[in-house]
Motif scaffolding. Structure first.
Motif, short mmCIF file in Angstrom:
data_model
loop_
_atom_site.label_atom_id
_atom_site.label_comp_id
_atom_site.label_asym_id
_atom_site.label_seq_id
_atom_site.Cartn_x
_atom_site.Cartn_y
_atom_site.Cartn_z
N GLU A 79 9.62 -0.15 5.88
CA GLU A 79 10.79 -0.84 5.32
C GLU A 79 10.40 -2.23 4.82
N ALA A 80 9.58 -2.92 5.61
CA ALA A 80 9.12 -4.24 5.20
C ALA A 80 8.20 -4.17 3.99
N LEU A 81 7.41 -3.11 3.91
CA LEU A 81 6.52 -2.92 2.75
C LEU A 81 7.31 -2.81 1.46
N ILE A 82 8.34 -1.98 1.47
CA ILE A 82 9.15 -1.80 0.27
C ILE A 82 9.79 -3.13 -0.13
N ALA A 83 10.31 -3.85 0.84
CA ALA A 83 10.93 -5.16 0.55
C ALA A 83 9.91 -6.12 -0.02
N SER A 84 8.70 -6.08 0.49
CA SER A 84 7.64 -6.98 0.01
C SER A 84 7.26 -6.66 -1.43
N VAL A 85 7.16 -5.38 -1.77
CA VAL A 85 6.81 -4.99 -3.14
C VAL A 85 7.89 -5.45 -4.11
N VAL A 86 9.15 -5.23 -3.75
CA VAL A 86 10.26 -5.64 -4.62
C VAL A 86 10.31 -7.15 -4.74
N ALA A 87 10.03 -7.87 -3.66
CA ALA A 87 10.01 -9.33 -3.72
C ALA A 87 8.89 -9.81 -4.65
N ARG A 88 7.78 -9.12 -4.63
CA ARG A 88 6.61 -9.53 -5.44
C ARG A 88 6.82 -9.24 -6.92
N PHE A 89 7.35 -8.05 -7.24
CA PHE A 89 7.42 -7.62 -8.64
C PHE A 89 8.85 -7.53 -9.19
N GLY A 90 9.85 -7.66 -8.35
CA GLY A 90 11.23 -7.65 -8.81
C GLY A 90 11.88 -6.30 -8.86
N LYS A 91 11.12 -5.23 -8.65
CA LYS A 91 11.68 -3.89 -8.72
C LYS A 91 10.63 -2.89 -8.23
N LEU A 92 11.04 -1.62 -8.16
CA LEU A 92 10.12 -0.52 -7.87
C LEU A 92 10.52 0.66 -8.73
N ASP A 93 9.59 1.18 -9.52
CA ASP A 93 9.86 2.30 -10.42
C ASP A 93 9.21 3.61 -9.96
N ILE A 94 8.06 3.51 -9.30
CA ILE A 94 7.27 4.69 -8.98
C ILE A 94 6.76 4.58 -7.54
N LEU A 95 6.96 5.62 -6.77
CA LEU A 95 6.36 5.73 -5.44
C LEU A 95 5.40 6.91 -5.44
N VAL A 96 4.16 6.66 -5.07
CA VAL A 96 3.18 7.73 -4.92
C VAL A 96 2.83 7.82 -3.44
N ASN A 97 3.32 8.86 -2.79
CA ASN A 97 3.04 9.10 -1.38
C ASN A 97 1.71 9.84 -1.26
N ASN A 98 0.64 9.09 -1.14
CA ASN A 98 -0.69 9.70 -1.12
C ASN A 98 -1.38 9.61 0.24
N ALA A 99 -0.93 8.73 1.11
CA ALA A 99 -1.58 8.58 2.41
C ALA A 99 -1.55 9.90 3.18
N GLY A 100 -2.68 10.25 3.77
CA GLY A 100 -2.74 11.49 4.54
C GLY A 100 -4.00 11.57 5.37
N VAL A 101 -3.95 12.41 6.40
CA VAL A 101 -5.11 12.64 7.25
C VAL A 101 -5.31 14.14 7.42
N HIS A 102 -6.55 14.52 7.71
CA HIS A 102 -6.90 15.93 7.93
C HIS A 102 -7.71 16.03 9.21
#
Length: 252
Positions: free
Chosen positions: A69-92
């Protein structure tokens, strides 16, 4: 590709491999990039190739909802908006249900399932404002089963069906949600596999080789662009033809 210039994207698992290739390709299309990863050292190295005015780096464990939640707020604070989310984090972590430990399951599910859910949950209010999109990195292991990878297959199957469900829920609100489903990709992890294992994969892939990370990145970029404006709820195999087979052996 159309409609990407000056957009803002958050890419998780972005310090290396597929995630870094995605970040670089989106950046080349004019997108401002927030790179997120748990590995602070690799992340710091990864952003060296980007213009600091168009990039931000975030060290995070996506299995922690408060941090996400804090990450999303930080990105929006930095760039003013969010257009694209790429959920790539993963483990095997390989193993059958018997071989895998409870901690193995908790680790895989917390990153591969919970992390995707948390990122989507907290990003969607921002994406609804921008009529943005989500691209998840699933796997052909979410479309069919593998031997000796029960927990991983379960986690990627969850991502596949979550992608469909979210696409139904939010498509009419202007947010498209899709996933890519790679097979073997050349990364630091798979490059360390024994040659005989890689040879077995190459026998099953119609193109006869593993994918380059950039080949996955190009498809993710397409799905995030206006060129894919009527594609929603798709789990797209990017697998060189691996899933074109019915599973029977090659006899000619």
């Amino acid at each position: 590709m159309r409609g990407l210039n000056n957009k803002v994207a958050l890419v998780t698992g972005a310090a290396n491999g597929i995630g870094l290739a995605i970040a670089k390709r989106l950046y080349a299309e004019g997108v401002n990039i927030a790179l997120a990863d748990w590995n602070e050292e690799q992340l710091a190295k990864a952003i060296e190739d980007f213009d600091k005015q168009r990039v931000s780096a975030h060290t995070i464990d996506v299995s922690n909802p408060d941090k996400v939640e804090a990450l999303i707020a930080s990105v929006v604070a930095r760039f003013g908006k969010l257009d694209i989310l790429v959920n790539n984090a993963g483990v095997h972590i390989p193993g059958t249900v018997i071989e895998g430990s409870v901690d193995d399951w908790k680790k895989i599910s917390s990153v591969n399932i919970d992390g995707v859910v948390y990122c989507a949950k907290f990003a969607l209010p921002e994406l609804l404002k921008t009529k943005g999109c989500i691209v998840n990195t699933a796997s052909v292991s979410g479309l069919g089963g593998d031997w000796g990878a029960a927990f991983y297959c379960a986690s990627k199957g969850a991502v596949v069906n979550l992608t469909r469900a979210m696409a139904l829920d939010h498509g009419a609100e202007g947010v498209r949600i899709n996933a890519v489903c790679p097979s073997l990709v050349k990364t630091n992890m798979t490059n360390g596999w024994a040659q005989d294992i890689r040879d077995k994969f190459n026998e099953r892939i119609a193109l006869g080789r593993a994918a380059e990370p950039e080949e996955i990145a190009s498809v993710v970029t397409f799905l995030a662009s206006d060129d894919a404006s009527f594609i929603n709820g798709v789990n797209l195999p990017v697998d060189g033809g691996a899933t074109a087979s019915d599973g029977q052996p090659k006899i000619v």
